[in-house]
Design an enzyme around this catalytic site. Sequence first.
Site, PDB file in Angstrom:
ATOM      1  N   ALA A 295      -3.277  -5.939  -2.922  1.00  0.00           N
ATOM      2  CA  ALA A 295      -2.196  -6.278  -1.995  1.00  0.00           C
ATOM      3  C   ALA A 295      -2.314  -7.718  -1.489  1.00  0.00           C
ATOM      4  O   ALA A 295      -1.311  -8.431  -1.400  1.00  0.00           O
ATOM      5  CB  ALA A 295      -2.208  -5.305  -0.818  1.00  0.00           C
TER       6      ALA A 295
ATOM      7  N   CYS B 246      -4.929   3.079  10.019  1.00  0.00           N
ATOM      8  CA  CYS B 246      -5.439   4.435  10.182  1.00  0.00           C
ATOM      9  C   CYS B 246      -6.922   4.433  10.527  1.00  0.00           C
ATOM     10  O   CYS B 246      -7.600   5.437  10.359  1.00  0.00           O
ATOM     11  CB  CYS B 246      -5.164   5.264   8.927  1.00  0.00           C
TER      12      CYS B 246
ATOM     13  N   PHE C  71       0.876  -1.186   0.000  1.00  0.00           N
ATOM     14  CA  PHE C  71       0.000   0.000   0.000  1.00  0.00           C
ATOM     15  C   PHE C  71       0.914   1.238   0.000  1.00  0.00           C
ATOM     16  O   PHE C  71       0.849   2.098   0.874  1.00  0.00           O
ATOM     17  CB  PHE C  71      -0.940   0.039   1.224  1.00  0.00           C
TER      18      PHE C  71
HETATM   19  N1  SAH Z   1       1.896   4.179   2.644  1.00  0.00           N
HETATM   20  C1  SAH Z   1       1.436   5.357   1.955  1.00  0.00           C
HETATM   21  C2  SAH Z   1      -0.039   5.664   2.156  1.00  0.00           C
HETATM   22  C3  SAH Z   1      -0.982   4.539   1.826  1.00  0.00           C
HETATM   23  S1  SAH Z   1      -2.593   5.053   1.463  1.00  0.00           S
HETATM   24  C4  SAH Z   1       2.311   6.551   2.331  1.00  0.00           C
HETATM   25  O1  SAH Z   1       3.159   6.430   3.216  1.00  0.00           O
HETATM   26  O2  SAH Z   1       2.125   7.625   1.766  1.00  0.00           O
HETATM   27  C5  SAH Z   1      -3.334   3.566   0.993  1.00  0.00           C
HETATM   28  C6  SAH Z   1      -2.971   3.061  -0.391  1.00  0.00           C
HETATM   29  O3  SAH Z   1      -3.554   1.774  -0.534  1.00  0.00           O
HETATM   30  C7  SAH Z   1      -3.476   3.874  -1.560  1.00  0.00           C
HETATM   31  O4  SAH Z   1      -2.399   4.261  -2.365  1.00  0.00           O
HETATM   32  C8  SAH Z   1      -4.400   2.926  -2.343  1.00  0.00           C
HETATM   33  O5  SAH Z   1      -4.260   3.036  -3.756  1.00  0.00           O
HETATM   34  C9  SAH Z   1      -3.907   1.598  -1.885  1.00  0.00           C
HETATM   35  N2  SAH Z   1      -4.878   0.501  -1.905  1.00  0.00           N
HETATM   36  C10 SAH Z   1      -6.154   0.493  -1.471  1.00  0.00           C
HETATM   37  N3  SAH Z   1      -6.672  -0.742  -1.540  1.00  0.00           N
HETATM   38  C11 SAH Z   1      -5.698  -1.542  -2.034  1.00  0.00           C
HETATM   39  C12 SAH Z   1      -5.617  -2.923  -2.321  1.00  0.00           C
HETATM   40  N4  SAH Z   1      -6.633  -3.746  -2.102  1.00  0.00           N
HETATM   41  N5  SAH Z   1      -4.451  -3.414  -2.789  1.00  0.00           N
HETATM   42  C13 SAH Z   1      -3.388  -2.594  -3.009  1.00  0.00           C
HETATM   43  N6  SAH Z   1      -3.425  -1.279  -2.760  1.00  0.00           N
HETATM   44  C14 SAH Z   1      -4.566  -0.749  -2.273  1.00  0.00           C
END
Ligand code: SAH
Length: 410
Positions: free
Chosen positions: A292, A352, A243
Amino acid sequence: MPDENAPDTDSLAAASGLPRLVLKPREERRLQAGHLWIFSNEVDVQATPLTACTPGEVASVFSSKDRFLGYASVNPHTLIAARLLSRVPSERPGRGLFVRRLEAAKALRERFYHRPFYRLAFGESDLLPGLVVDRYGDTCVVQLGTAGMEAMKDGILTALGKVVGPRAVLWKNDSPLRELEGLPLYVEAALGDIPDSVEVEEGGVRFAVPLAAGQKTGWFFDQALNRSAIARHCAGARVLDVFSYAGGFGLQAARAGASEVTCVDASAGALAAVEASAAANGLAVSTVRGDAFEVLEAFARERRRFDVVIVDPPAFIKRRKDHGKGLAAYKRLNQLALQLVDRDGILMSCSCSSHLAEGELIEAVQRAVRHVDRFVQLVWAGGQAPDHPVHPAIPETRYLKALMFRVLHA
Ligand code: SAH
C-alpha cells in the site's frame, strides 16, 4: 458484615479437585473491577506455582485471603497467566457454561441483526476469553486463541451445536498469536463440509467471502457500520479503498454510485475475491496489487486524485512495545493518503490496533496534515459494530477506530 477473612467454604467445596491459584495480596483488584486477566506476576507462586498447571488447565482462583474469585484457564508460559471463565462457584467451566454464554451472545446479535451473519462470540467481551466465532448462516468459523480454549474445543463444538446447530464448523486456528500460547497453527474442518466461500450480504452487495483461504475468520464484520457511513458520501465520487481485502468498502461505494473505485491490497487472493464479487453484482472496480505504501507513493507521483480515500490497514501496533514504530507508520500512511484526496474530499482513516487510542490516531492525522499543507475537519468517528461489543473493564476490547475527515486544501 461477612468476615472478609473467613474461608469461603461453599466455594472451596465447589472448586475442589481443581488446581488452585492464589493471588498475591491486593492483586484481586483488577478482577473485582470486572477484568478477566491475571498476569503471571500477580500469582503467589510460592504458595501455588504456576508451573504445576498444564497449559489450558482450569484452576480455581483465590485471593491472598482465600476468597474464591472464580475459575480460570491457565497458561503458565504466557504473560497473561490466567483468564477468568466464571465467577460463580457452581458454574464450573464445561459444556453447560459454553451453552449459556453462547445463548447470551446469540441473543444480543439477534437484537441487532436480521440475518444470522455476524460475529457470534467476541472473546472477553462475551465472557469467553480466547474464543472468537463468526457465523455465516449454517457455517461457523471458530478461532481458539488460548491454550484454555484449545483444551475445551470438544465442549465448544458441542455447545455450538446446541445453540446454533451449524451444518459446518471450521477451526481457523492459524493466527500467529497462537504461537505465544505454545499452540500449533492449523485450519481444519471440525464438522461437515466447509464451503470454499460463503455469501455475505452487506449494503446491497453480495460478497463472496473465502473461508479456509481467507484472512482471520473470513469477513470483517466489525467494519459494517463504517462501510455504510462512508458509502453515503460516495455517489459520483472517485473512491480509493486501500487495504481493501475482499472489497468491503470499495464495492459498497460502487453500489452507492461511485464514478470510479480502486481497491489496493497486497493479497492476490483478496483481490480475486473483489473481482469475483464485482462481477457477480454487476459493479465496476479496478484492483491494484502491491504494498500500500508503494502504491500510494506511485499514485502521488502520477498526480492521481480521489474524492474519497479509505485506509484500513492491519494493526501496525500488535504489541505495546511496537507503539512508537506503529504510530510512525500510521502517520506516514495517512500523509500518503491525504496527498491523494482532491479538494473538499474525504479521508476515512481506520485503525484496529487496541494499543492505539483514538486521540493518538487523530493526532497522527493532524501531524500528517501539517506536512502536506491541508486542513482537515473530523466529521464523524465510528467504531466496531455491535457484534463486537466492548467490555467496559477491558479497554483492549475497544479496538476499532474509523475516523472520517473532510479534507480541504490550505
Ligand atoms: N478493509 C477491509 C479489511 C482490511 S484487512 C474490509 O473492510 O474488509 C487488512 C488488509 O491489508 C488485508 O487484506 C491484507 O492483505 C492487507 N495488507 C496487509 N499489509 C499490506 C500492505 N503492506 N500493503 C497492502 N495491503 C496489505
